[in-house]
Design a protein around this motif. Structure first.
Motif, mmCIF file in Angstrom:
data_model
loop_
_atom_site.group_PDB
_atom_site.id
_atom_site.type_symbol
_atom_site.label_atom_id
_atom_site.label_comp_id
_atom_site.label_asym_id
_atom_site.label_seq_id
_atom_site.Cartn_x
_atom_site.Cartn_y
_atom_site.Cartn_z
ATOM 1 N N PRO A 79 1.525 4.028 -6.393
ATOM 2 C CA PRO A 79 2.133 2.592 -6.088
ATOM 3 C C PRO A 79 1.809 2.154 -4.677
ATOM 4 C CG PRO A 79 4.017 4.082 -6.730
ATOM 5 C CD PRO A 79 2.900 4.743 -7.385
ATOM 6 N N LEU A 83 -0.340 -0.830 -3.325
ATOM 7 C CA LEU A 83 0.346 -1.366 -2.168
ATOM 8 C C LEU A 83 -0.625 -1.648 -0.997
ATOM 9 C CD1 LEU A 83 2.564 -2.884 -0.682
ATOM 10 C CD2 LEU A 83 3.309 -0.707 0.287
ATOM 11 N N TYR A 86 -3.522 -3.942 -2.415
ATOM 12 C CA TYR A 86 -2.895 -5.222 -2.511
ATOM 13 C C TYR A 86 -2.774 -5.923 -0.874
ATOM 14 C CZ TYR A 86 0.584 -9.079 -3.426
ATOM 15 O OH TYR A 86 1.175 -10.318 -3.495
ATOM 16 N N ASN A 151 2.912 -8.542 -10.287
ATOM 17 C CA ASN A 151 2.568 -7.284 -9.598
ATOM 18 C C ASN A 151 3.365 -7.160 -8.493
ATOM 19 O OD1 ASN A 151 0.978 -5.037 -9.226
ATOM 20 N ND2 ASN A 151 -0.324 -6.568 -7.715
ATOM 21 N N ASN A 152 3.488 -8.491 -7.560
ATOM 22 C CA ASN A 152 4.114 -8.547 -6.205
ATOM 23 C C ASN A 152 5.467 -7.742 -6.522
ATOM 24 O OD1 ASN A 152 3.818 -9.420 -3.436
ATOM 25 N ND2 ASN A 152 5.881 -10.546 -4.295
ATOM 26 N N TYR A 154 6.585 -6.025 -8.612
ATOM 27 C CA TYR A 154 6.592 -4.594 -9.038
ATOM 28 C C TYR A 154 6.461 -3.670 -7.816
ATOM 29 C CZ TYR A 154 4.202 -0.369 -11.056
ATOM 30 O OH TYR A 154 4.101 1.052 -11.177
ATOM 31 N N LEU A 155 5.562 -4.312 -6.892
ATOM 32 C CA LEU A 155 5.430 -3.425 -5.460
ATOM 33 C C LEU A 155 6.560 -3.429 -4.737
ATOM 34 C CD1 LEU A 155 1.608 -4.225 -4.792
ATOM 35 C CD2 LEU A 155 2.535 -2.207 -5.846
ATOM 36 N N THR A 159 8.535 -0.015 -3.741
ATOM 37 C CA THR A 159 8.320 0.311 -2.327
ATOM 38 C C THR A 159 9.733 0.656 -1.757
ATOM 39 O OG1 THR A 159 6.354 -1.096 -1.947
ATOM 40 C CG2 THR A 159 7.539 -0.359 0.038
#
Length: 345
Positions: A79, A83, A86, A151-152, A154-155, A159
């Motif tokens: 992850p 990140l 991303y 996806n955002n 999820y990150l 985090t």
């Protein structure tokens, strides 16, 4: 029969007993020589068992904490790499790549203030660990088939989980005192977390409406004739709309992070720190409204083609730098007042 003590005359004609004579003869010839009758006890220097246990314990905690951080990075490698990719491809979150380095530099600046004695704090470590596990379990529960998770988001969750585990390791290996001394550098890591989509949308919407109000006032002050309908401005040569991309949310967010960092580094009193952070909110809105005014006036006075110019498409950094001028002026003024407050009367 016992013989009486033999007396010897000294140079002054006085009589000395044999016992006194022996004491006189046994005195050292120089002050650097030890008396013959003294007993010299040899001493040994070297390793004393148990004297270095605190140092060994401190070293063990330090390196154990480092190993924990490495294992944690390995566990969250996937992850975290996602990140990084991303953030590198996002205009809004590219600042995330700098946050770990800023926090590490802040820790370096505070290295003399960090306690050298590490005392574990299991209760706070357990609380942080439980929070990290809870967020992690919730994340993978949302990823089950049939549930949609952007996806955002999820990150965001992963985090947050990573930072909770990191805090748990800090409390366990270094203790509450160390974590308190390192509170700001560690808390600044929260900016590694991307904004949830709902939060970003809400801020962008609020920013573009506030910027439109400021632009409306600036157009009036400039004397430019225009008609307005909500977010749409009809100018003599062109009609422009304050779109989502005109909200300036990225530069406003970076300006907010800059104000928090500068307030901690350069200001000492709490109200001045808060004043600097609050000041950037109207400053960011004023900057966006001024940008809309500049683009509108260019379209009116130069030509409608200016709507496609670089100052519109890539002018964000320029207006961000311009907003730093009043920001640093206010910081200088607050710092000057801070210095006067600390001076003894």
């Amino acid at each position: 029969m016992a013989q009486p003590p033999v007396a010897s005359p000294d140079k002054d004609g006085q009589l000395l007993s044999s016992a006194s004579l022996r004491n006189t003869l046994e005195m050292p010839s120089s002050p650097n020589e030890a008396p013959a009758s003294d007993t010299i006890v040899p001493t040994e220097t070297g390793y004393i068992p148990g004297s270095s246990r605190p140092n060994h314990r401190k070293t063990w905690r330090f390196w154990s904490g480092g190993c924990f951080a490495i294992v944690l990075l390995a566990a969250f490698a996937r992850p975290l790499l996602a990140l990084v990719n991303y953030a590198a491809g996002s205009e809004l979150y590219s600042y995330i790549l700098l946050i770990p380095f800023v926090s590490a530099y802040l820790l370096y600046l505070r290295r003399e203030q960090l306690p050298k004695k590490y005392v574990a704090d299991p209760p706070l470590a357990i609380v942080s660990l439980a929070a990290g596990l809870g967020v992690l379990m919730f994340t993978y529960w949302l990823r089950f088939p049939g549930r949609a998770l952007a996806n955002n988001d999820y990150l965001v969750l992963l985090t947050l989980s990573f930072l909770c585990f990191l805090a748990a390791g800090g409390f366990f290996f270094f203790g509450r005192g160390w974590m308190r001394a390192a509170a700001f550098p560690l808390a600044y890591l929260i900016f590694m977390v991307p904004m949830p989509d709902a939060m970003a949308d809400a801020l962008e919407t609020a920013s573009k409406y506030a910027s439109a109000e400021v632009a409306n006032l600036l157009f009036h002050l400039s004397g430019t004739p225009f008609l307005r309908a909500g977010l749409i401005f009809q100018l003599p040569n062109i009609t422009i709309e304050v779109a989502q991309e005109c909200s300036g949310i990225r530069s406003s967010w970076v300006l907010l992070m800059t104000s928090i960092l500068a307030a901690n580094l350069f200001l000492k009193t709490r109200w001045r720190r808060l004043a600097l952070v609050v000041f950037v909110i109207p400053l960011a809105i004023l900057r966006n409204g001024f940008r809309i005014l500049v683009i509108g006036l260019l379209c009116v006075n130069v030509g409608p083609q200016m709507i496609h110019s670089l100052i519109h498409r890539r002018g964000g950094p320029l207006f961000f730098v311009l907003s730093l001028i009043p920001f640093f002026l206010v910081l200088w003024w607050l710092r000057k007042g801070d210095a006067r407050t600390r001076q003894p009367e």
